[in-house]
Design a protein around this motif. Sequence first.
Motif, mmCIF file in Angstrom:
data_model
loop_
_atom_site.group_PDB
_atom_site.id
_atom_site.type_symbol
_atom_site.label_atom_id
_atom_site.label_comp_id
_atom_site.label_asym_id
_atom_site.label_seq_id
_atom_site.Cartn_x
_atom_site.Cartn_y
_atom_site.Cartn_z
ATOM 1 N N LEU A 176 0.860 -1.180 0.000
ATOM 2 C CA LEU A 176 0.000 0.000 0.000
ATOM 3 C C LEU A 176 0.893 1.226 0.000
ATOM 4 O O LEU A 176 1.770 1.361 0.871
ATOM 5 C CB LEU A 176 -0.900 0.008 1.237
ATOM 6 N N VAL A 177 0.685 2.108 -0.970
ATOM 7 C CA VAL A 177 1.469 3.339 -1.076
ATOM 8 C C VAL A 177 0.518 4.519 -0.973
ATOM 9 O O VAL A 177 -0.370 4.683 -1.811
ATOM 10 C CB VAL A 177 2.250 3.407 -2.403
ATOM 11 N N ALA B 46 -1.646 -1.281 -3.988
ATOM 12 C CA ALA B 46 -2.796 -0.419 -3.747
ATOM 13 C C ALA B 46 -2.309 1.020 -3.774
ATOM 14 O O ALA B 46 -1.405 1.385 -3.014
ATOM 15 C CB ALA B 46 -3.433 -0.742 -2.401
ATOM 16 N N ILE B 47 -2.890 1.803 -4.660
ATOM 17 C CA ILE B 47 -2.471 3.185 -4.887
ATOM 18 C C ILE B 47 -3.482 4.115 -4.233
ATOM 19 O O ILE B 47 -4.639 4.188 -4.633
ATOM 20 C CB ILE B 47 -2.381 3.460 -6.400
ATOM 21 N N THR C 222 -7.555 -2.511 1.110
ATOM 22 C CA THR C 222 -6.394 -3.171 0.501
ATOM 23 C C THR C 222 -6.377 -4.653 0.842
ATOM 24 O O THR C 222 -6.166 -5.508 -0.033
ATOM 25 C CB THR C 222 -5.092 -2.503 0.984
ATOM 26 N N VAL C 223 -6.598 -4.972 2.097
ATOM 27 C CA VAL C 223 -6.599 -6.368 2.528
ATOM 28 C C VAL C 223 -7.769 -7.128 1.908
ATOM 29 O O VAL C 223 -7.626 -8.287 1.499
ATOM 30 C CB VAL C 223 -6.636 -6.453 4.067
ATOM 31 N N SER C 224 -8.914 -6.476 1.814
ATOM 32 C CA SER C 224 -10.070 -7.115 1.189
ATOM 33 C C SER C 224 -9.806 -7.409 -0.283
ATOM 34 O O SER C 224 -10.211 -8.460 -0.805
ATOM 35 C CB SER C 224 -11.299 -6.216 1.331
ATOM 36 N N LEU D 298 -1.572 -7.898 3.612
ATOM 37 C CA LEU D 298 -0.765 -6.687 3.467
ATOM 38 C C LEU D 298 0.630 -6.990 3.994
ATOM 39 O O LEU D 298 0.780 -7.510 5.103
ATOM 40 C CB LEU D 298 -1.377 -5.513 4.257
ATOM 41 N N ASP D 299 1.634 -6.679 3.187
ATOM 42 C CA ASP D 299 3.019 -6.947 3.553
ATOM 43 C C ASP D 299 3.861 -5.691 3.687
ATOM 44 O O ASP D 299 4.849 -5.675 4.425
ATOM 45 C CB ASP D 299 3.679 -7.853 2.500
ATOM 46 N N ILE D 300 3.476 -4.637 2.952
ATOM 47 C CA ILE D 300 4.316 -3.442 2.851
ATOM 48 C C ILE D 300 3.451 -2.195 2.952
ATOM 49 O O ILE D 300 2.413 -2.091 2.284
ATOM 50 C CB ILE D 300 5.065 -3.413 1.504
ATOM 51 N N LEU D 301 3.866 -1.254 3.775
ATOM 52 C CA LEU D 301 3.273 0.079 3.791
ATOM 53 C C LEU D 301 4.345 1.092 3.440
ATOM 54 O O LEU D 301 5.403 1.126 4.089
ATOM 55 C CB LEU D 301 2.701 0.423 5.168
#
Length: 254
Positions: free
Chosen positions: A10-11, A34-35, A78-80, A85-88
């Motif tokens: 997620l960015v 995810a943008i 994002t998770v849905s 989720l691995d990276i923020l």
Amino acid sequence: MGKLSGKVALVTGAGRGIGKAVATRLAEDGAKVAINYRSSAADAEKLVAELRERGAEAVAFQADVSDPAQTGRLVDQTVSEFGTLDILVSNAGIEHFGPLESITPEDFDRVFSVNTRGQLFAVQQAARHLGAGGRIVLTSSVSATRSVFHHTLYAASKGAINSMVLNLAAELGQRGITINAIAPGGTVTDMADTHGISYKHPLLNASLSEWEKMHGALGRLARPEEIAAVTAFLVSDDASYITGRTIEADGGFF
């Protein structure tokens, strides 16, 4: 297989500028991305289309990260969408220049709500889903450790990020999660187009390009892709033993 194959990133603030370059680089390295954007919907959707055309998995989500509730929703979306989720990469931020006497409480709240509070609660929300091997990269600035005329409010909001990653590293490290910050120097973005000249002291009789050559070892601004490359390293397995640090990617700014 890219270094980030199978990872979900997620960015925030990824519709343009450095955030766009980061999202693109992580997708190139194999991550599903995810943008996030606040108001630049057209830019974000255009980026999603470009990445999908190149075979990447990408989606855009609107959220104002100054609102923790919206940040929580963003992480959940994002998770849905991707299942995990691995990276923020917390990139969203706003600028501010102004002398001491001009700073208002409203200015303070506006800048800190995005640059500081927004990043803290992005970490809090992402950490609900991150497991061992999770990676977090926040965005500081060289202004946090360099004196820039009329830049006190912005610099303070970014200086807090350096302290944040230093202190959260121990807490998150117990769960196998690393957290670092990147502190870019001047970078070729639309923000630099708007505010770049303000980094030059008003008494310095030199053009902006001359100032860049005088105050940086490389004598130029960074390209967004160069900042993205450092970020990509920090979220990869190659940086598994780096945490609690703020990496200055500033071209030798002095």
